[in-house]
Write an enzyme that holds these catalytic residues in place. Structure first.
Site, PDB file in Angstrom:
ATOM      1  N   LYS A   1       0.797  -1.165  -0.040  1.00  0.00           N
ATOM      2  CA  LYS A   1      -0.110   0.046  -0.101  1.00  0.00           C
ATOM      3  C   LYS A   1       0.850   1.161   0.089  1.00  0.00           C
ATOM      4  O   LYS A   1       2.164   1.097   0.313  1.00  0.00           O
ATOM      5  CB  LYS A   1      -0.866  -0.050   1.048  1.00  0.00           C
ATOM      6  CG  LYS A   1      -0.409  -0.032   2.433  1.00  0.00           C
ATOM      7  CD  LYS A   1      -1.336  -0.195   3.861  1.00  0.00           C
ATOM      8  CE  LYS A   1      -0.598  -0.387   4.942  1.00  0.00           C
ATOM      9  NZ  LYS A   1      -1.248  -0.722   6.082  1.00  0.00           N
TER      10      LYS A   1
ATOM     11  N   TYR B   1      17.946  28.786  10.775  1.00  0.00           N
ATOM     12  CA  TYR B   1      16.745  29.420  10.990  1.00  0.00           C
ATOM     13  C   TYR B   1      16.702  29.386  12.581  1.00  0.00           C
ATOM     14  O   TYR B   1      17.029  28.194  13.095  1.00  0.00           O
ATOM     15  CB  TYR B   1      15.582  28.759  10.492  1.00  0.00           C
ATOM     16  CG  TYR B   1      15.473  29.275   9.148  1.00  0.00           C
ATOM     17  CD1 TYR B   1      15.303  30.622   8.748  1.00  0.00           C
ATOM     18  CD2 TYR B   1      15.276  28.353   7.876  1.00  0.00           C
ATOM     19  CE1 TYR B   1      14.990  30.960   7.359  1.00  0.00           C
ATOM     20  CE2 TYR B   1      15.212  28.742   6.825  1.00  0.00           C
ATOM     21  CZ  TYR B   1      15.050  30.160   6.424  1.00  0.00           C
ATOM     22  OH  TYR B   1      14.772  30.433   5.116  1.00  0.00           O
TER      23      TYR B   1
HETATM   24  C1  LIG Z   1      -0.611  -1.835   6.531  1.00  0.00           C
HETATM   25  C2  LIG Z   1      -1.294  -3.240   6.891  1.00  0.00           C
HETATM   26  C3  LIG Z   1      -0.484  -4.387   7.219  1.00  0.00           C
HETATM   27  C4  LIG Z   1       1.066  -4.226   7.173  1.00  0.00           C
HETATM   28  O1  LIG Z   1       1.595  -3.502   8.446  1.00  0.00           O
HETATM   29  P1  LIG Z   1       3.006  -3.593   8.871  1.00  0.00           P
HETATM   30  O2  LIG Z   1       3.044  -3.089  10.269  1.00  0.00           O
HETATM   31  O3  LIG Z   1       3.610  -2.541   7.811  1.00  0.00           O
HETATM   32  O4  LIG Z   1       3.510  -4.905   8.671  1.00  0.00           O
HETATM   33  C5  LIG Z   1      -1.182  -5.359   7.531  1.00  0.00           C
HETATM   34  N1  LIG Z   1      -2.274  -5.613   7.553  1.00  0.00           N
HETATM   35  C6  LIG Z   1      -3.188  -4.731   7.146  1.00  0.00           C
HETATM   36  C7  LIG Z   1      -4.658  -4.631   7.486  1.00  0.00           C
HETATM   37  C8  LIG Z   1      -2.624  -3.194   7.117  1.00  0.00           C
HETATM   38  O5  LIG Z   1      -3.409  -2.292   6.754  1.00  0.00           O
END
Ligand SMILES: *Cc1c(COP(=O)(O)O)cnc(C)c1O
Length: 355
Positions: free
Chosen positions: A35, A252
């Site tokens: 994702k 800054y």
């Molecule tokens: C993002 C996600 C994962 C992966 O999570 P990580 O902590 O990056 O391993 C797994 N299951 C769901 C439903 C997610 O949204």
């Protein structure tokens, strides 16, 4: 000449990390979670490294389209499911597996006839309190889904609230109690549970961050004993130096004051590149392979580093913001965030190269 900043994406590191995951969760099938454009890496760049994954999991339909366009024939899981009727058509056309976390989503899928039944991940809210059916409504939801002609295989899904801490038993117990006797595969584990909770591996695991070599807890020491490799490096160069006299300040807000005469280097990287503005003086960074520290406030296009440990450094010296040497988790922890956020926040203006 373009600015000397670049990000490198190492598909080989992802391939290696996937092997590590498969060894760790050897009895489970693996969803590679890509994702957010593969946690900022670019789906197309790491796609070749995913060949041995059993499925690819993501959130956005356009990402699912891209994965099918790349030639992926195995399952794709839509982690948040569908939002409107058109999404069900797309899911049907692409042969997606979809998460179902509420009655509205079940209605959408049950509503129209499909060319073939849609496999679903029926999600329980076992205590995370974001998405999912409450344990006491889960069985009824399953019965409804099971009776719907348009629903194919039903996998029982859970997401942990704190698998990077010691105790997941309270969530496991709720899940087990509410699903006992219900047939079908189970999918419970994110990266943290893959590493630290073998009990939760079950049929399908869903690792994300460890595919990219990051720590699920945000702390690099927690994965020090796991042979993961960083899949993203952010590099740049020194584009200027300054000799500071004692009591002079840099940048800054004048947040850093030299305690004694010292040289600093100016690096072509700032928060508009995705480097965290909250990284304080002391945040780790490397110049010509020598570990040193950020000093002063990160600005939009530049940041400044202490050149005391690297007296030979000057304009053109190579800088690693994060990567093999400087752990992204350590930079993130110093800035009060986690490696996940830094990967995802890599800015569009940074050219990405494969290596
Ligand atoms: C993002 C996600 C994962 C992966 O999570 P990580 O902590 O990056 O391993 C797994 N299951 C769901 C439903 C997610 O949204």
């Amino acid at each position: 000449m373009p600015r000397p900043i670049a990000a490198y994406v190492h598909a080989d590191a992802v391939r290696h990390n996937l092997d590590v995951i498969k060894q760790r969760a050897s009895r489970a099938k693996v969803w590679a979670v890509v994702k957010a454009n593969a946690y900022g890496h670019g789906i197309e760049r790491i796609y070749p490294a995913l060949a041995t994954a059993d499925g690819i999991a993501l959130l956005d339909l356009d990402e699912a389209v891209r994965i099918r366009d790349l030639g992926w024939k195995k399952p794709i899981l839509l982690l948040e499911g569908v939002f409107q009727p058109e999404d069900v058509e797309t899911a049907d056309a692409l042969g997606l597996t979809v998460a179902v976390h509420c009655d509205d989503q079940l209605d959408l899928i049950a509503a129209a006839p499909r060319s073939r039944p849609i496999d679903i991940y029926l999600k329980m809210n076992s205590g995370m309190n974001r998405l999912g059916f409450a344990p006491d409504t889960f069985r009824a939801a399953w019965e409804r889904a099971n009776a719907a002609e348009s629903v194919g295989e039903i996998t029982l899904m859970n997401h942990f609230a704190a698998a990077d801490e010691s105790d997941i038993d309270w969530q496991m117990d709720r899940f087990e109690a509410a699903t006992s006797g219900i047939p079908g595969p189970r999918s419970l584990s994110n990266s943290a549970a893959v590493l630290w909770h073998e009990r939760a591996h079950r049929d399908w695991v869903r690792p994300g961050i460890i595919l990219y070599g990051g720590s699920p807890s945000g702390l690099s020491r927690h994965i020090a004993d796991v042979p993961l490799r960083a899949s993203m490096s952010l590099v740049s160069e020194i584009i200027g130096t300054q000799a500071l006299r004692a009591a002079e300040t840099v940048g800054y807000g004048r947040t850093f004051e030299a305690g004694h005469d010292m040289r600093i280097g100016v690096v072509a990287c700032g928060y508009a590149d995705g480097y965290p503005r909250h990284a304080p003086t002391g945040t780790p960074i490397a110049v010509d392979g020598i570990p040193t520290r950020v000093v002063g406030r990160v600005s939009m296009d530049m940041l400044t580093v202490d050149l005391t440990p690297c007296p030979n450094a000057g304009i053109g010296s190579k800088v690693e913001l994060w990567g093999d040497q400087v752990k992204i988790d350590d930079v993130a922890a110093s800035a009060g965030t986690i490696g996940y956020e830094l990967m995802c926040a890599l800015a569009r203006r940074v050219p990405v190269k494969a290596r």
